[in-house]
Scaffold this motif. Structure first.
Motif: not given
Length: 337
Positions: A180, A116, A173-174, A177-178, A197-198, A194, A171
């Motif tokens: 975690k 990330s 991807a979340q 994104h979050s 979005q990221h 991803l 999910d």
């Protein structure tokens, strides 16, 4: 005369089973980890196009959150066949299970390892992953294998990171994104989602042959259909029927456009974004097998990769020879001529 024709018709009916032997197991349960992932696209094509039914098969497909869970279902007797990664056949050989893959759907793992840009903005080398949380589909999965290989090449032990199971659905991807997880090891269309979005910094990319050769030194057998060796030996006509359907699906994919694929798969596979799905397909298209055949050097490279990061496997005399066969694919290709 009427009686003569009736007797003749009866004789012909009795002759048909002798000339076209019935399948040993026309009804089967197939386990898959992440049916909607592009990793399993050839299976989706064969199902949507009705290729299994053409072969006289009635297939029940059971979807799991990861390929290793599909494997466990087959070992437990809850499924006869798995659509999953070839490397599981070698892993299970080390545990005393004789499994064999009989058709190859991809010559590259299609796994991407990426960090990330938000969590690790100053990332430089894979050694920077020490102490980080890495998202994988499931423990023991091909996503973890690839992540472990990247770590080993950088001198980072597996116990110096934390692996987090994020499943095989979108999910996953979340999780990145979050926050975690800091790193993701996953397949399409999760990676394309991803990327949209990221911010991602890609460390390793095996969605195409070039990235696969750079990491493994050659083609890496990935998606397959595999089962227990005993099941193949007891049900060769059934295995041939499964192979025929999958080879036909691969043949269709050779000339299929992204638009063709998006129009064929169930709408929920598209993640409410057909354009993203089409791009994800284009990303993995070079990884797909053109004919279903295992490259001769591929299984040995898989063993080499597994033993590179797993000390337990390194000490074992794994033999790829019994874990794959091209016999059924060769027969399917001959029949298509």
């Amino acid at each position: 005369m009427t009686l003569l024709f009736r007797n003749l018709a009866l004789c012909l009916m009795l002759m048909i089973p002798a000339s076209v032997p019935a399948l040993e197991r026309p009804k089967l349960t197939l386990a898959v980890g992440g049916h909607a992932l592009l990793y399993n696209l050839p299976l989706a094509v064969a199902l949507q196009k009705g290729y299994f039914e053409e072969q006289g098969l009635e297939l029940e497909v059971v979807d799991f959150s990861a390929g290793v869970k599909a494997l466990q279902a087959m070992i437990a007797g809850d499924a006869e066949v798995v659509s999953g990664a070839y490397d599981h056949t070698l892993r299970m050989q080390a545990r005393g299970h004789a499994l064999r893959a009989f058709v190859l759907t991809a010559e590259a793992p299609q796994v991407v390892v990426a960090v990330s840009s938000r969590s690790l903005p100053e990332y430089c080398t894979a050694s920077d992953l020490r102490g980080k949380k890495i998202g994988i589909s499931s423990a023991g999965s091909s996503t973890q294998m690839l992540a472990n290989l990247i770590l080993a090449k950088a001198g980072v032990r597996a116990d110096e990171v934390t692996f987090v199971e994020v499943g095989a659905s979108a999910d996953a991807a979340q999780a990145l994104h979050s926050g975690k997880v800091d790193v993701i090891a996953h397949t399409e269309p999760v990676i394309s989602l991803l990327e949209k979005q990221h911010g991602l910094h890609i460390i390793a990319d095996t969605r195409h042959p070039q990235g696969t050769r750079a990491l493994f030194g050659g083609p890496m057998p990935a998606g397959t259909l595999y089962t227990k060796v005993s099941f193949i030996e007891e049900n060769p006509r059934t295995i041939q029927a499964l192979t025929n359907a999958m080879v036909k699906a691969l043949h269709w994919l050779r000339s299929a456009s992204a638009e063709d694929v998006a129009a064929l798969v169930p709408t929920d596979y598209l993640l409410d974004d057909p354009d993203l799905y089409k791009q994800a397909y284009r990303n993995i298209q070079p990884a797909l097998s053109s004919n279903g055949l295992f490259p001769a050097q591929g299984p040995a490279l898989t063993r080499q990769a597994l033993q590179a990061f797993d000390p337990t496997l390194r000490e074992m005399a794994l033999s790829p020879a019994g874990t794959w066969t091209n016999d059924f694919v060769n027969a399917a290709l001959q029949a298509m001529k």
